[in-house]
Design a protein around this motif. Structure first.
Motif, PDB file in Angstrom:
ATOM      1  N   THR A 207       0.847  -1.193   0.000  1.00  0.00           N
ATOM      2  CA  THR A 207       0.000   0.000   0.000  1.00  0.00           C
ATOM      3  C   THR A 207       0.882   1.242   0.000  1.00  0.00           C
ATOM      4  OG1 THR A 207      -1.678  -1.160   1.316  1.00  0.00           O
ATOM      5  CG2 THR A 207      -1.868   1.235   1.164  1.00  0.00           C
ATOM      6  N   VAL A 209       1.057   4.933   1.150  1.00  0.00           N
ATOM      7  CA  VAL A 209       0.403   5.701   2.206  1.00  0.00           C
ATOM      8  C   VAL A 209       0.901   7.147   2.159  1.00  0.00           C
ATOM      9  CG1 VAL A 209       0.022   5.900   4.693  1.00  0.00           C
ATOM     10  CG2 VAL A 209       0.213   3.643   3.643  1.00  0.00           C
ATOM     11  N   GLY A 214      -4.052   6.571   7.072  1.00  0.00           N
ATOM     12  CA  GLY A 214      -4.108   5.303   6.363  1.00  0.00           C
ATOM     13  C   GLY A 214      -3.045   4.302   6.759  1.00  0.00           C
ATOM     14  N   LEU A 215      -2.213   4.674   7.737  1.00  0.00           N
ATOM     15  CA  LEU A 215      -1.044   3.857   8.036  1.00  0.00           C
ATOM     16  C   LEU A 215      -1.400   2.521   8.695  1.00  0.00           C
ATOM     17  CD1 LEU A 215       1.993   3.519   8.041  1.00  0.00           C
ATOM     18  CD2 LEU A 215       2.074   4.815  10.181  1.00  0.00           C
ATOM     19  N   ALA A 218      -2.866   0.047   6.371  1.00  0.00           N
ATOM     20  CA  ALA A 218      -1.881  -0.449   5.420  1.00  0.00           C
ATOM     21  C   ALA A 218      -1.000  -1.527   6.051  1.00  0.00           C
ATOM     22  CB  ALA A 218      -1.024   0.694   4.904  1.00  0.00           C
TER      23      ALA A 218
END
Length: 373
Positions: A207, A209, A214-215, A218
């Motif tokens: 992913t 990021v 969004g970490l 992911a």
């Protein structure tokens, strides 16, 4: 040439990793290219549950209309006896006495990802005293693990980009500390990061990021493939790959002409879909670079190969930065051999076509000794 005099090659494909389907496609392409006048081919599929089988005739080993091939486990079950003097395969049916199928001269382990490319099947074959194509146990394991790969390259003075390793226990016990460490790696200053399973390939579970929000998702997505994760700061640069082959007759390793990945369409990075499904990427072989830059990447590719003590073959991936630096991204000790894969295309452009490339790999493996080298 008679049937008896042909070299018997066992082509092993499928496996337990998330790259099962790509391994099947690789095997289909390789078996179509093997010279049947010289080699007697024994296809061996490994189902997702780990069973070794003689796959049924007519099994499709190609991506068709977006459908991925799979070894289902149907067919005669096989076993590899741990007898270095026999090199035989055993057919094992419930309630029956095991039957010797054939002696194998060399194995082509066309497995990608964990439980195949990571030293596991290499150790099994070493125990059985069977020669095989590709890197040995240590090089396969280190080449599969992006964390240890980078550590070895750094120890040899080779250039790698900034990264953070996230172990299973660390993520479960020290999540906030690892998030802060990753933010310092890139997100805090606006630099995107790539979150990857440490021991996976074919762009599985990766992913891109761009912010802290969004970490965690992911990392969790990467952990579906591997509890160990590597997070890399995005590097501005062109994506260049280079193939390496073990030298002939104990000579130095050789590098192919490099290739540049050329993406089209709306993709943030070179993911699984762009590699294998939608055909939106191409390769420029060689890249539009000065001759000196091309020679440099070939030189560093060989250094990366030798630093891990690789054998047989590998594909080495780089970033070429706007200021002219080469930064190592990763190595694949059993790169894809699908019709769209970079490795065979790079060697074809260098003067070694697909059948000749497969033949060289087999012949190199046949010359290797078994046991410690």
């Amino acid at each position: 040439m008679s049937q008896v005099s042909r070299i018997r090659v066992a082509v092993v494909f499928g496996g337990r990793s998330s790259e099962h389907a790509i391994s099947c496609v690789t095997a289909g392409a390789v078996m179509a290219a093997i010279d049947r006048d010289r080699y007697d081919v024994v296809p061996i599929g490994i189902a997702r549950d780990g069973r070794w089988v003689l796959p049924p005739a007519g099994l499709t080993l190609a991506i068709q209309d977006g459908r991925l091939p799979e070894v289902t486990g149907a067919g005669s079950v096989l076993a590899l006896p741990f007898d270095p003097d026999s090199r035989g395969l055993m057919v094992v049916q419930p309630g029956e006495i095991p039957e010797t199928l054939a002696e194998v001269d060399v194995v082509l382990p066309l497995l990608h990802g964990p439980y195949g490319e990571d030293g596991t099947i290499q150790g099994l074959l070493d125990l059985a005293g069977v020669r095989y194509v590709g890197a040995g146990v240590l090089a396969s394991a280190v080449g599969m693990d992006k964390g240890y790969m980078k550590l070895v390259w750094q120890a040899r003075g080779l250039p790698v980009g900034p990264y953070v390793l996230v172990g299973d226990r660390e993520w479960r016990r020290e999540r906030k500390r690892k998030i802060d460490e990753i933010k310092e790696l890139g997100l805090a200053d606006g630099t995107p990061v790539f979150v990857k399973p440490a021991r996976a390939g074919s762009s599985m579970g990766i992913t891109r990021v761009t912010d802290e929000a969004g970490l965690e998702a992911a990392v969790d997505a990467a952990r579906e493939h591997d509890p160990k994760v590597v997070v890399e700061a995005a590097i501005e640069g062109r994506e260049i790959e280079c193939g390496v082959l073990q030298g002939e007759d104990d000579g130095p390793a050789e590098a192919s002409l490099p290739a540049e990945i050329v993406m089209a369409g709306e993709h943030d990075f070179y993911d699984f879909e762009t590699k294998y499904i939608d055909g939106s990427t191409g390769l420029a072989i060689p890249p539009d670079l000065p001759p000196a830059a091309i020679e440099e990447v070939r030189r560093v590719a060989v250094q990366a190969f030798e630093a891990l003590d690789c054998e047989g073959l590998a594909r080495v991936d780089f970033f070429h930065t706007p200021d002219g630096r080469w930064i190592l991204n990763e190595i694949n000790t059993m790169p894809g051999f699908t019709p769209t894969s970079a490795f065979p295309q790079m060697w074809a452009a260098t003067g070694l076509d697909y059948p000749a490339l497969v033949d060289r790999l087999i012949q190199t493996a046949l010359k290797r000794s078994t046991g410690l080298r």
